[in-house]
Design a protein around this motif. Structure first.
Motif, PDB file in Angstrom:
ATOM      1  N   LEU A 118      64.712  57.916 -10.119  1.00  0.00           N
ATOM      2  CA  LEU A 118      64.123  56.822 -10.601  1.00  0.00           C
ATOM      3  C   LEU A 118      65.000  55.590 -10.893  1.00  0.00           C
ATOM      4  O   LEU A 118      66.011  55.614 -10.841  1.00  0.00           O
ATOM      5  N   LEU A 126      52.300  56.715  -6.803  1.00  0.00           N
ATOM      6  CA  LEU A 126      53.125  55.733  -6.342  1.00  0.00           C
ATOM      7  C   LEU A 126      54.473  55.312  -7.113  1.00  0.00           C
ATOM      8  O   LEU A 126      54.216  55.306  -8.087  1.00  0.00           O
ATOM      9  N   ARG A 163      57.297  52.293  -6.942  1.00  0.00           N
ATOM     10  CA  ARG A 163      57.554  50.827  -6.328  1.00  0.00           C
ATOM     11  C   ARG A 163      58.849  50.761  -6.229  1.00  0.00           C
ATOM     12  O   ARG A 163      59.665  49.557  -5.523  1.00  0.00           O
ATOM     13  N   CYS A 164      59.900  51.544  -6.926  1.00  0.00           N
ATOM     14  CA  CYS A 164      61.229  51.238  -6.874  1.00  0.00           C
ATOM     15  C   CYS A 164      62.326  51.890  -5.886  1.00  0.00           C
ATOM     16  O   CYS A 164      63.205  51.557  -5.263  1.00  0.00           O
ATOM     17  N   THR A 165      61.875  53.450  -5.686  1.00  0.00           N
ATOM     18  CA  THR A 165      62.983  54.200  -5.108  1.00  0.00           C
ATOM     19  C   THR A 165      62.826  54.225  -3.545  1.00  0.00           C
ATOM     20  O   THR A 165      63.699  54.757  -3.108  1.00  0.00           O
ATOM     21  N   GLY A 166      61.609  53.999  -2.965  1.00  0.00           N
ATOM     22  CA  GLY A 166      61.449  54.239  -1.722  1.00  0.00           C
ATOM     23  C   GLY A 166      61.292  55.741  -1.211  1.00  0.00           C
ATOM     24  O   GLY A 166      61.234  56.498  -0.213  1.00  0.00           O
ATOM     25  N   TYR A 167      61.133  56.704  -2.201  1.00  0.00           N
ATOM     26  CA  TYR A 167      60.993  57.908  -2.520  1.00  0.00           C
ATOM     27  C   TYR A 167      61.867  58.989  -1.817  1.00  0.00           C
ATOM     28  O   TYR A 167      61.743  60.191  -2.165  1.00  0.00           O
ATOM     29  N   CYS A 168      62.935  58.457  -0.937  1.00  0.00           N
ATOM     30  CA  CYS A 168      63.899  59.397  -0.452  1.00  0.00           C
ATOM     31  C   CYS A 168      64.317  60.323  -1.835  1.00  0.00           C
ATOM     32  O   CYS A 168      64.600  61.794  -1.293  1.00  0.00           O
ATOM     33  N   ASN A 169      64.966  59.725  -2.618  1.00  0.00           N
ATOM     34  CA  ASN A 169      65.511  60.581  -3.782  1.00  0.00           C
ATOM     35  C   ASN A 169      64.399  61.202  -4.692  1.00  0.00           C
ATOM     36  O   ASN A 169      64.831  62.334  -5.243  1.00  0.00           O
ATOM     37  N   VAL A 185      61.853  62.896  -3.285  1.00  0.00           N
ATOM     38  CA  VAL A 185      61.679  63.992  -2.133  1.00  0.00           C
ATOM     39  C   VAL A 185      62.802  64.975  -2.606  1.00  0.00           C
ATOM     40  O   VAL A 185      62.691  66.112  -2.937  1.00  0.00           O
TER      41      VAL A 185
END
Ligand code: FES
Ligand code: FES
Lengths: 843, 169
Positions: free
Chosen positions: B97, B133, B135-141, B143
């Motif tokens: 986050l 959604l 907007r900050c993390t790019g989702y890698c972390n 996941v």
């Protein structure tokens, strides 16, 4: 009792309690510390602006123009006033005398046109969504209901949506004075000489589509007054700048206005603004004497949060046959939208210094025209000017490589500033203090498996596989850490670029840090604590960081442009150093030694060569008790510092993207993405990695998904999250990220800034990859966002006969890899046809 | 005005609600449960995700009246006293986050997706979080965090089972 409880007793009690913290010599800087901020965020105890409830609070809702351009001939609010729960209804006219113009603080040229920008439209609306009237009611549903009862008569005027059209003779005028806001020019070297008889000229036009920043937290404002003083809570990135600007706009004296940015849910530049709703919140609370709240809905936000990008870029490169760049010429149209907001005109200007990228060249020429259209104004969005610039140069350099049949990485190698050449003054007049493009690129290539992927690409081309593989590279640098103030002044920026911090040790040895930066997700509380812990030798957990409240952090320039650590973090460091100097004096006094003989280690001041010493916590307590201080020593162990750097910082990196493009469906799938960034020294690698990830995602979003679309009448077609496609987890791959560390020389920590790097680098990497995949079809550009439909159309339009390469046996070996010197080896594919792009000379 | 009975994070409330009142507004504005934020008005962002009778729902897309007689768990009811839920811990550990606005909804959605698959692959997590959604993390972390949370949750429930099996002296 009271006469007995003197300060000495308190000091004694503290000293005896287990409250007095102990020094530490653990290294914090460079450590992947988990964030302090997380505790409240993962448990739902955050203070978002919309969470704030004040007794008697009223809710504001805005009636917004359904038309892009119209004259307002009548606003009738009488029926709305009688609706249940309605306390007041106002039109723009009602505030005509009170509402100042929303500010533009970056008049880039002397003759710039800055139109009057009333927070609520009075006579004319110039974009769909502009506020026309508002309702104040006892709850948000009632406020929204009453909007329907307001009657507005509009006399439609023609919309102007397209910049080129806006500049043509006879186009409808957005403002009386016409549609041109300014023309800004910048040049270095002899550009005509560079282009005269140039062996190769690449001349391209790129569209930077309009984007909606889309922070997850919608904007929100709470305004309240006690009759004398005013408090504004806002989901803003810039509480300090906002306070000054609001004082000037509303006439509320600055010393009676307090601005608080509580927890803020993302910004990306979109909350670097002085908005109509903030001004009106204050005006309404001043009229009614009651606290008021406004919270934006997403559809309202898509219309009215300032947009990003929206430029039309013509870029030309003049080069030698061996790929060496002689000069770059840029002609830019930048869509300002209907008004100039806080830093609207400055955004393309920031980019002006970056179109030369990481390359050496003899000449550079830049012209930007700011254009008014009947759309929402544009302003800062993550990277602000630098992503646009990097996109243009990195796309054009790929075209150059392709034209010459040289591997795109090799072309970059031949032009970039080498490690030994730093510090290097660019053709744009910036001095890049440090960098190592070779190291970052080599590391990225190795992680990516470049040669193997090129071999697979050749194979797919050979087989005419309908799913083609594209490989895209982008190498970039950017300027971070806005300051220096002096330079900002020379660019007509309306404020300085310094940053402020106060560090105060409390009697128990705990530390409070006040910072002028205003975080919204970047983890300042953690990173600043690391800096303080190392510098003062106190435990990480003993530091708390206060920010985002002008009555606490009384001075600041806030957070944007990757400036927080590079400027604000250094201010924290310097304040700590001052605290330490003060503590050293006291230690010398208490230990009866000369200050020069005192050494500081592990949070303790010791007399050199002896066992005697005082911890910094003991000294803090001693200054509180103040029983025995040196003559003239002011009680308290605290200090302020303001840092104004003497140069920008220049992070850089190499990003590589492999993408599979299905030429039959137009679908693109990122197969791997590797980013090696050099952000200088790293305070917290965890935070750095997170920022890079998020940045890459936003850059990919521009390349593949996002676009704010208006129809020809100026109606926005992408008002919801169903229409404006922010990528979800399933749209993105896992990113491989790594770093090289070349410390900045312009600040004592060697840090460079990281917030925007990913966004700047990723967009061209992805589009270069898509175009690379489609090269054999004769494709040399796909307009962003490269949606399946657009990719499919591009391939289809290239036509049946388009398959141009690899046309004959033997050519598939054309890519010789980045290291080979044999540059002129043939890439015979579509180049022949594109050779006509060379036009040489002037245009 | 209809009267509903709703249990939120273990406390039962009786509320008179307008038929059009959204569950998320009931939670936030009336019950003070501001841990659940709102990110959109179209049910697309997932910021407002809560558990309704054990299933994750977007509380901006549920009317308060529809939640009559139901049991709601929000992010504020997830921890046991001061002990965070393993998923909360995992988000912290993996730096999943930044601004944290999407986080409550993400955590709720993540826990729910483990009902179907207690040990999800990266792909399953990515698909399972499609409606949330960030907007900050790019989702890698994110996941990574969900997979880590999943592992820790199964260890915890294994531990709890073991504990229950231990006969009390
Ligand atoms: S607020 Fe509920 S899905 Fe966006
Ligand atoms: S952490 Fe900011 S939106 Fe997810």
């Amino acid at each position: 009792m009271s006469e007995q409880l003197d300060a000495g007793m308190i000091a004694e009690q503290i000293a005896e309690s287990d409250q007095l913290s102990r020094p530490t010599d653990a290294r914090e800087i460079g450590r992947a510390r988990r964030r302090k901020e997380d505790a409240r965020l993962v448990t739902g105890r955050t203070t978002w602006t919309d969470n704030i409830q004040l007794p008697g609070m009223l809710y504001v809702a805005f009636l917004r123009s359904p038309m892009a351009h119209a004259r307002i001939t009548r606003v009738d609010t009488s029926a709305a006033r009688t609706r249940p729960g309605v306390v007041a209804v106002y039109s723009g006219q009602d505030f005509a005398d009170e509402q100042g113009s929303l500010p533009c603080a970056w008049p880039v040229t002397e003759d710039i046109v800055i139109p009057d920008h009333p927070p609520m439209a009075v006579n004319e609306v110039r974009y769909a969504g502009e506020a026309v009237a508002c309702v104040v009611a006892t709850d948000r549903y009632k406020a929204a209901d009453a909007l329907e009862a307001i009657e507005v008569d509009y006399e439609p005027l023609e919309a102007v949506v397209d910049m080129t059209e806006a500049l043509t003779e006879g186009s409808p005028k957005v403002h009386e004075s016409g549609n041109k806001a300014f023309t800004w020019k910048f040049a270095g070297g002899d550009i005509d000489a560079a282009f005269r008889d140039a062996p190769v000229v690449i001349d391209r036009t790129y569209v930077q589509q309009r984007l909606i920043p889309s922070a997850m937290e919608p904007r929100a404002v709470v305004a309240t007054t006690d009759g004398e003083t005013f408090t504004l809570y806002s989901a803003t990135q810039i509480p300090h700048v906002l306070r000054v600007m609001l004082a000037l706009t509303t006439g509320i004296p600055e010393h009676r206005l307090r601005v608080i940015a509580p927890d803020v849910g993302g910004g990306f530049g979109s909350k670097l603004q002085v908005t109509a709703e903030e001004v009106l919140g204050l005006l309404i609370t001043r009229r009614l004497g009651k606290p008021v709240k406004w919270t934006e809905s997403r559809s309202e936000g898509n219309l009215t949060v300032h947009h990003g990008r929206d430029q039309l870029q013509r870029i030309s490169i003049a080069a030698e046959r061996d790929g060496r760049i002689r000069g770059v010429r840029v002609d830019l149209l930048a869509d300002m939208g209907a008004y100039l907001m806080l830093v609207t005109p400055g955004i393309p200007i920031l980019g002006a210094f970056m179109y030369n990228g990481i390359y050496k060249m003899d000449a550079y020429d830049f012209t930007c025209t700011g254009v008014f259209t009947t759309k929402m104004p544009t302003d800062a969005y993550r990277g602000a000017g630098r992503p646009e610039a990097t996109f243009a140069i990195e796309r054009a350099v790929d075209e150059l490589a392709h034209e010459l049949g040289i591997d795109p990485i090799e072309v970059r190698r031949r032009n970039w500033i080498t490690h030994e050449e730093f510090p290097y003054t660019t053709i744009c007049g910036l001095t890049y203090d440090s960098g190592n493009y070779e190291a970052a690129t080599d590391k990225a290539l190795a992680l990516f498996g470049y040669d193997k992927l090129r071999a697979e690409q050749a194979d797919r081309r050979d087989r005419r596989d309908p799913v083609q593989l594209g490989i895209g590279v982008s190498t970039f640098t950017e300027m971070c850490g806005l300051a220096p103030s002096r330079v900002l002044g020379s660019l007509s920026y309306g404020a300085g670029g310094w940053e402020h911090s106060s560090v105060r040790m409390l009697p128990t040895g705990k530390v409070e840090v006040i910072t002028g930066t205003s975080p919204h997700g970047q983890g300042h509380e953690t990173a600043w604590s690391q800096i303080v812990a190392d510098t003062l030798g106190v435990p990480f957990d003993d530091v708390s960081v206060l920010h985002g409240d002008t009555s606490i952090s009384h001075k600041g320039m806030d957070t944007y442009g990757s400036r927080s650590l590079v400027v604000g973090g250094i201010a924290v460091l310097q304040a700590c150093e001052k605290v330490k100097d003060k503590a050293r004096q006291l230690a010398a006094h208490m230990l009866e030694a000369s200050a020069d003989d005192i050494e500081f280690a592990g949070g303790s001041f010791n007399v050199r060569g002896t066992g005697s010493g005082k911890t910094i916590q003991e000294l803090a307590l001693a200054t509180f008790a103040a029983h025995d201080l040196p003559d003239g020593f002011e009680p308290g162990l605290d200090a302020d510092a303001t840092f104004d750097p003497d140069n920008f910082s220049f992070p850089h990196g190499t990003h590589l993207c492999a993408i599979e493009v299905d030429t039959e469906t137009g679908e693109s799938k990122i197969r791997s993405y590797v980013a090696v960034d050099d952000v200088g020294s790293v305070v917290n690698p965890l935070i750095v990695e997170g920022q890079v990830h998020g940045g890459i995602a936003q850059g990919i979003a521009q390349a593949l998904f996002e676009e704010a679309v208006y129809d020809s009448e100026g109606n926005m077609l992408t008002t919801t999250m169903a229409d404006y496609l922010i990528p979800s987890a399933s749209d993105l791959p896992d990113f491989t990220t790594d770093r090289t560390e070349t410390p900045a020389t312009s600040n004592p920590l060697g840090v460079k800034g990281v917030g925007e790097a990913g966004t700047i680098a990723s967009t061209p990497a992805v589009v270069n990859a898509i175009v690379d995949a489609l090269r054999p079809y004769g494709v040399h550009d796909v307009r962003m966002p490269c949606t399946p439909e657009r990719v499919w159309r591009t391939v289809a339009e290239a036509g049946e006969t388009a398959w141009a390469g690899p046309p004959s046996a033997g050519d598939t070996t054309a890519w010789v890899g980045p290291t080979a010197a044999g540059d002129t080896t043939a890439w015979v594919g579509p180049t022949a046809a594109e050779g006509t792009e060379s036009e040489g000379g002037d245009r | 005005m209809p009267r509903i009975t709703i249990t939120v994070d273990g406390i039962t409330y009786q509320e008179d609600v307008e038929p059009r009142l959204l569950l998320v507004h009931l939670l936030r504005d009336r019950l003070g449960k501001t841990g659940t934020p709102i990110g959109c008005d179209t049910g697309n962002c997932g910021a407002c995700t809560v558990m309704l009778d054990g299933v994750s729902v977007k509380s901006c897309s549920v009317l308060a009246v529809q939640s009559d007689e139901s049991d709601v768990v929000t992010i504020e009811g997830l921890a046991r006293g001061n002990e965070w839920h393993p998923m909360q811990k995992a988000f912290h550990e993996e730096h999943a986050l930044q601004c944290g606005y999407c986080t409550p909804g993400m955590i709720m959605a993540a826990i729910d997706l483990l009902r179907d698959d207690p040990d999800p692959s990266e792909e399953t997590v990515r698909e399972g979080l499609e409606g949330n959604l960030c907007r900050c993390t790019g989702y890698c972390n994110i996941v990574r965090a969900v997979r880590r949370g999943a592992r820790e949750m199964s260890q915890r429930s294994a531990g709890e089972r073991a504990e229950q099996e231990v006969p009390t002296p």
